[in-house]
Design an enzyme around this catalytic site. Structure first.
Site, short mmCIF file in Angstrom:
data_model
loop_
_atom_site.label_atom_id
_atom_site.label_comp_id
_atom_site.label_asym_id
_atom_site.label_seq_id
_atom_site.Cartn_x
_atom_site.Cartn_y
_atom_site.Cartn_z
N ASP A 69 0.82 -1.21 0.10
CA ASP A 69 -0.02 -0.14 -0.07
C ASP A 69 0.86 1.22 0.05
OD1 ASP A 69 -2.45 -1.51 0.00
OD2 ASP A 69 -2.74 -1.20 2.04
N ASP A 144 -3.81 10.03 4.79
CA ASP A 144 -4.32 11.06 6.01
C ASP A 144 -3.16 12.16 5.97
OD1 ASP A 144 -1.89 9.78 7.21
OD2 ASP A 144 -3.31 8.13 8.02
N ARG A 171 -6.35 19.33 24.21
CA ARG A 171 -4.85 18.81 24.23
C ARG A 171 -4.88 17.31 23.88
NH1 ARG A 171 -2.93 22.04 29.87
NH2 ARG A 171 -2.90 24.02 29.08
N THR A 184 -8.84 3.01 7.44
CA THR A 184 -8.41 1.60 7.78
C THR A 184 -6.98 1.80 8.14
OG1 THR A 184 -8.07 0.96 5.50
CG2 THR A 184 -10.12 0.32 6.37
N ALA A 185 -6.14 2.85 8.31
CA ALA A 185 -4.95 2.79 8.47
C ALA A 185 -4.90 3.60 9.79
CB ALA A 185 -4.21 3.92 7.58
N LEU A 188 -7.93 4.35 12.09
CA LEU A 188 -8.48 3.29 12.49
C LEU A 188 -7.76 2.70 13.88
CD1 LEU A 188 -10.68 0.88 12.54
CD2 LEU A 188 -8.84 -0.52 11.14
#
Length: 288
Positions: A69, A144, A171, A184-185, A188
């Site tokens: 990936d 992300d 914070r 899903t990375a 998750l």
């Protein structure tokens, strides 16, 4: 008439399985009468001539990524702007994005070359960081954009606004702003939900927040996310894009994040099943 005429091969950096797969793939594509160009890593493994990334992106009409990936994320960020479709051959560990198995590679790529495939468009995020009127940098991310502390195990303080509306000041160890692909990375593992990849949405997931009421939030991906680094806790931070291309931040810096206008085009074999991928990779239903 051929759907594709010029194919670009991208790969992870090393490994005997990678080299063997690349050799098989290259020989097959040449026998199909296709022009084949290669990225730096692929060319090195095949002792061939590499084409510079930007030139490669301009010339090809199909990309095949051999690796995991991470390799596909790198190729995807490059090729999204050029709208080049990508096929992933899985030689990595997880494989949410690369779903062609080496044993079935020639059969499935033959079908794709003949137009027998499913196309999947994936959203990307675009983020830029500012220090007053000075732009510190910008980039795009397929998984992300992550705000996190730099070099110290300390919380950072930041304030979040969505479409100009105040959301909160918190914070935490950081904040993951994720696409559905990235759900899903890191998102998750930080407690965020899984979003179907067809959704036009983004997730904001706090990393180890210092309050029990702080929870992930899902918003339309056309919303403008603005984050301001707090002044009360002068901890240096980083803004990362798919785990790379860090931008250093200090107190008072601002971040603006919105959906990229371009999407990544991902091609799958005709039998592609998103829920099978989830069951397989996340081991749903496995007896412990």
């Amino acid at each position: 008439m051929k759907l594709f005429t010029t194919v670009g091969i991208f790969s992870k950096q090393d490994g005997e399985a990678v080299q063997s797969t690349l050799e098989t793939l290259y020989d097959f594509l040449v026998t199909q009468g296709l022009k084949v160009l290669m990225s730096t890593h692929a060319a090195h493994l095949l002792n061939s001539t590499a084409t510079a990334d930007e030139e490669l992106a301009k010339q090809i009409d199909l990309a095949i990524v051999v690796g995991g990936d991470g390799s596909l994320l790198t190729a995807g960020r490059l090729l999204a702007a050029h709208q080049v479709p990508i096929v992933g051959v899985n030689l990595g560990r997880v494989g949410f994005l690369v779903d062609v198995l080496p044993a079935q590679m020639l059969e499935q790529i033959t079908a794709i070359l003949n137009g027998d495939y499913l196309e999947d468009e994936r959203c990307l995020l675009k983020a830029c960081a500012w220090r007053g009127e000075d732009k510190l940098g910008e980039n795009i991310a397929l998984n992300d954009v992550v705000l996190h502390a730099r070099n110290k195990v300390r919380m950072i303080e930041f304030t979040t606004y969505i479409d100009g509306f105040f959301v909160n000041t918190q914070r935490a160890d950081g904040l993951v702003i994720s696409t559905p692909t990235g759900s899903t990375a890191y998102a998750l593992s930080s407690g965020g939900p899984i979003l179907h990849t067809s959704l036009e949405a983004s997730i904001l997931v706090p990393i180890s927040p210092h309050t029990l009421t702080s929870r992930p939030i899902v918003i339309p991906n056309q919303s403008l996310i603005e984050i301001e680094m707090g002044n009360d806790r002068p901890v240096e931070a980083l803004l990362s894009f798919d785990g790379h291309h860090d931008i250093p931040l200090v107190s008072g810096d601002q971040i603006k994040i919105i959906a990229s206008p371009k999407k990544m085009r991902l091609l799958h074999p005709r039998h592609y099943d998103y829920y099978h991928i989830l069951r397989s990779k996340l081991h749903w239903g496995t007896q412990l």
